[in-house]
Write an enzyme that holds these catalytic residues in place. Structure first.
Site, mmCIF file in Angstrom:
data_model
loop_
_atom_site.group_PDB
_atom_site.id
_atom_site.type_symbol
_atom_site.label_atom_id
_atom_site.label_comp_id
_atom_site.label_asym_id
_atom_site.label_seq_id
_atom_site.Cartn_x
_atom_site.Cartn_y
_atom_site.Cartn_z
ATOM 1 N N GLY A 10 -6.012 -17.980 12.953
ATOM 2 C CA GLY A 10 -5.040 -17.746 14.035
ATOM 3 C C GLY A 10 -4.666 -19.076 14.666
ATOM 4 O O GLY A 10 -4.360 -19.166 15.855
ATOM 5 N N GLN A 14 -0.936 -19.387 20.390
ATOM 6 C CA GLN A 14 -0.884 -20.141 21.650
ATOM 7 C C GLN A 14 -2.143 -20.995 21.857
ATOM 8 O O GLN A 14 -2.056 -22.163 22.197
ATOM 9 C CB GLN A 14 -0.720 -19.166 22.831
ATOM 10 C CG GLN A 14 -0.443 -19.891 24.138
ATOM 11 C CD GLN A 14 -0.710 -19.037 25.371
ATOM 12 O OE1 GLN A 14 -1.035 -17.852 25.279
ATOM 13 N NE2 GLN A 14 -0.582 -19.644 26.526
ATOM 14 N N ASP A 36 -3.747 -19.277 9.205
ATOM 15 C CA ASP A 36 -2.962 -18.290 9.946
ATOM 16 C C ASP A 36 -2.170 -17.474 8.931
ATOM 17 O O ASP A 36 -1.955 -17.915 7.803
ATOM 18 C CB ASP A 36 -1.994 -19.005 10.911
ATOM 19 C CG ASP A 36 -1.522 -18.105 12.046
ATOM 20 O OD1 ASP A 36 -1.971 -18.306 13.186
ATOM 21 O OD2 ASP A 36 -0.699 -17.197 11.787
ATOM 22 N N TYR A 144 -5.926 -2.890 23.611
ATOM 23 C CA TYR A 144 -6.405 -4.277 23.534
ATOM 24 C C TYR A 144 -7.759 -4.408 24.241
ATOM 25 O O TYR A 144 -8.713 -4.974 23.689
ATOM 26 C CB TYR A 144 -5.347 -5.172 24.192
ATOM 27 C CG TYR A 144 -5.693 -6.634 24.304
ATOM 28 C CD1 TYR A 144 -5.850 -7.430 23.180
ATOM 29 C CD2 TYR A 144 -5.819 -7.243 25.552
ATOM 30 C CE1 TYR A 144 -6.131 -8.775 23.295
ATOM 31 C CE2 TYR A 144 -6.090 -8.594 25.680
ATOM 32 C CZ TYR A 144 -6.254 -9.360 24.545
ATOM 33 O OH TYR A 144 -6.530 -10.701 24.656
HETATM 34 P P1 NAD Z 1 -1.348 -15.532 19.660
HETATM 35 O O1 NAD Z 1 -0.732 -14.195 19.458
HETATM 36 O O2 NAD Z 1 -0.546 -16.605 20.270
HETATM 37 O O3 NAD Z 1 -1.914 -16.078 18.284
HETATM 38 C C1 NAD Z 1 -2.543 -15.268 17.340
HETATM 39 C C2 NAD Z 1 -2.321 -15.893 15.975
HETATM 40 O O4 NAD Z 1 -2.974 -15.055 15.023
HETATM 41 C C3 NAD Z 1 -0.847 -15.955 15.568
HETATM 42 O O5 NAD Z 1 -0.501 -17.264 15.177
HETATM 43 C C4 NAD Z 1 -0.719 -14.974 14.420
HETATM 44 O O6 NAD Z 1 0.205 -15.365 13.436
HETATM 45 C C5 NAD Z 1 -2.152 -14.979 13.883
HETATM 46 N N1 NAD Z 1 -2.449 -13.754 13.148
HETATM 47 C C6 NAD Z 1 -2.058 -12.495 13.424
HETATM 48 N N2 NAD Z 1 -2.516 -11.641 12.496
HETATM 49 C C7 NAD Z 1 -3.218 -12.372 11.612
HETATM 50 C C8 NAD Z 1 -3.913 -12.065 10.429
HETATM 51 N N3 NAD Z 1 -3.982 -10.810 9.972
HETATM 52 N N4 NAD Z 1 -4.540 -13.073 9.766
HETATM 53 C C9 NAD Z 1 -4.475 -14.343 10.220
HETATM 54 N N5 NAD Z 1 -3.808 -14.705 11.343
HETATM 55 C C10 NAD Z 1 -3.178 -13.727 12.026
HETATM 56 O O7 NAD Z 1 -2.694 -15.283 20.486
HETATM 57 P P2 NAD Z 1 -3.434 -16.310 21.477
HETATM 58 O O8 NAD Z 1 -2.846 -16.147 22.822
HETATM 59 O O9 NAD Z 1 -3.517 -17.644 20.864
HETATM 60 O O10 NAD Z 1 -4.875 -15.620 21.528
HETATM 61 C C11 NAD Z 1 -5.946 -16.030 20.711
HETATM 62 C C12 NAD Z 1 -7.168 -15.198 21.069
HETATM 63 O O11 NAD Z 1 -7.474 -15.375 22.468
HETATM 64 C C13 NAD Z 1 -6.982 -13.686 20.887
HETATM 65 O O12 NAD Z 1 -8.197 -13.122 20.478
HETATM 66 C C14 NAD Z 1 -6.648 -13.196 22.280
HETATM 67 O O13 NAD Z 1 -7.010 -11.872 22.455
HETATM 68 C C15 NAD Z 1 -7.504 -14.116 23.122
HETATM 69 N N6 NAD Z 1 -7.009 -14.229 24.501
HETATM 70 C C16 NAD Z 1 -5.816 -14.844 24.767
HETATM 71 C C17 NAD Z 1 -5.372 -14.927 26.079
HETATM 72 C C18 NAD Z 1 -4.080 -15.606 26.425
HETATM 73 O O14 NAD Z 1 -3.674 -15.575 27.599
HETATM 74 N N7 NAD Z 1 -3.385 -16.218 25.486
HETATM 75 C C19 NAD Z 1 -6.145 -14.386 27.113
HETATM 76 C C20 NAD Z 1 -7.329 -13.730 26.793
HETATM 77 C C21 NAD Z 1 -7.779 -13.682 25.486
HETATM 78 N N1 SER Z 2 -3.223 -12.981 28.451
HETATM 79 C C1 SER Z 2 -3.779 -11.836 27.820
HETATM 80 C C2 SER Z 2 -2.835 -10.685 27.851
HETATM 81 O O1 SER Z 2 -2.064 -10.616 28.800
HETATM 82 C C3 SER Z 2 -5.076 -11.441 28.465
HETATM 83 O O2 SER Z 2 -5.978 -11.177 27.472
HETATM 84 O O3 SER Z 2 -2.877 -9.883 26.978
#
Ligand code: NAD
Ligand code: SER
Length: 314
Positions: A10, A14, A36, A144
């Site tokens: 992944g 972000q 990814d 989620y």
């Molecule tokens: P994102 O959606 O920006 O990135 C996820 C990435 O995973 C994408 O680039 C997508 O192409 C890739 N992906 C999707 N399906 C896939 C697959 N089957 N195989 C391989 N890659 C795949 O998410 P993020 O914001 O970077 O979040 C990363 C982690 O952090 C997640 O577990 C999310 O739940 C957690 N998280 C994020 C936030 C936030 O605010 N961004 C907050 C809490 C938790």
């Molecule tokens: N930023 C995330 C969301 O809004 C929290 O896990 O889904």
């Protein structure tokens, strides 16, 4: 430092982009493999190896881990809260099976460490709203949140039963300028900066008084690296650590933005994401993370806003 070979799954998301770049600085470009579903990422191009791979394809993942001599996995592939509500089956499937594939391979190949983020979304309407504690009532209402809570207990299970050193943080909403957010309820706090600079106005999909826990990406990366580098004996939470940076409402961030763009105009039109936000706590008690591995944030709303404008303008 022991020779580690890290796989980030992944990596084009972000967090993935910034975490991959930070890990490459520490462990060396060629020792951090970005992967990814997406074919490539312009921000990672030329910085080290990149593999296009689906985490749901366990066989392919296993082959990569063996072939590349992987010792640690950071699993970031997931479907976030807002997108998850549009496709609950897909969110459950990816968020659960992706994690189980990684945990199984980590057990079989005796990987040294695994990182997997959880979220404040594990909390639900019956959890305390203010300073929500590490251990409390947890009854999530989004797919989620349910997947993250189940995932936390799978991590705990693999640690206790098989000795997999898997570590986790319950990130708040993350605010960053490099890579676009992937469909969360907290995404408004990123969109607002871009719209403020381009249009001098923003229509928010949450009500003005919706307080949520948030964190600047620099702090999130710092926390992740700090947790992963802490001695295993310091890690007392094997589900996922509460972690906190700041809390603010759309009205408060709009007032902060007006200090930089005085004629900025904010309007409000809430949608389905309001119910998701209303189910989450407004602030988080992260005293266990502070005690166990010395967590301390660097960014508040004012400092984060300044950094966002400086960097987006560049
Ligand atoms: P994102 O959606 O920006 O990135 C996820 C990435 O995973 C994408 O680039 C997508 O192409 C890739 N992906 C999707 N399906 C896939 C697959 N089957 N195989 C391989 N890659 C795949 O998410 P993020 O914001 O970077 O979040 C990363 C982690 O952090 C997640 O577990 C999310 O739940 C957690 N998280 C994020 C936030 C936030 O605010 N961004 C907050 C809490 C938790
Ligand atoms: N930023 C995330 C969301 O809004 C929290 O896990 O889904």
């Amino acid at each position: 430092m022991a020779k580690e070979k890290i796989l980030v799954i992944g990596a084009s998301g972000q967090i993935g982009v910034e975490l991959t770049l930070a890990l490459r600085k520490i462990y060396g470009n060629n020792n951090v493999i970005a992967s990814d579903l997406r074919e490539e990422n312009p921000l990672l191009k030329g910085t080290g190896p990149y593999v296009s791979m689906d985490v749901m394809n366990k066989e392919m993942l296993h082959v990569q881990v063996i072939r590349q001599g992987i010792t640690q996995i950071y699993l970031l592939a997931a479907i976030l809260s807002a997108t998850g509500e549009k496709n609950p089956n897909l969110a459950w499937h990816l968020n659960m099976q992706g994690l189980l594939n990684v945990l199984d391979i980590a057990r079989e190949e005796k990987l040294s460490k695994v990182y997997w983020p959880s979220s404040i979304a594990v909390f639900g309407p019956t959890s305390p709203k203010m300073n929500c504690p590490q251990q409390t009532i947890i009854e999530p209402t989004t797919v989620y949140g349910i997947s993250k809570y189940a995932g936390e207990f799978w991590c705990n299970y693999y640690f206790n039963r098989y000795g997999v050193d898997v570590r986790s943080l319950r990130y708040p909403g993350l605010i960053s300028y490099k890579s676009a957010p992937g469909g969360g309820t907290t995404d408004y706090a990123i969109e607002i900066f871009h719209e403020a600079l381009e249009e001098k106005k923003y229509q928010c999909f949450l009500n003005e008084d919706t307080y949520l826990p948030m964190m600047y990406m620099e702090d999130a990366i710092k926390a992740t690296l700090q947790l992963m580098e802490a001695p295993a004996s310091n890690i007392t939470i094997r589900t996922s650590y509460n972690i906190s940076g700041m809390s603010f409402s759309p009205k408060e961030i709009s007032e902060e933005i007006k200090k930089h763009i005085p004629d900025f105009e904010m309007s409000y039109k809430s949608d389905y994401r309001q119910a998701i936000a209303d189910s989450w706590p407004q602030s988080i008690d992260d005293s266990v993370a502070r005690k166990d591995w010395g967590w301390q944030e660097d960014y508040n709303l004012e400092k984060m806003t300044r950094e966002m404008f400086d960097n987006i303008s560049k």
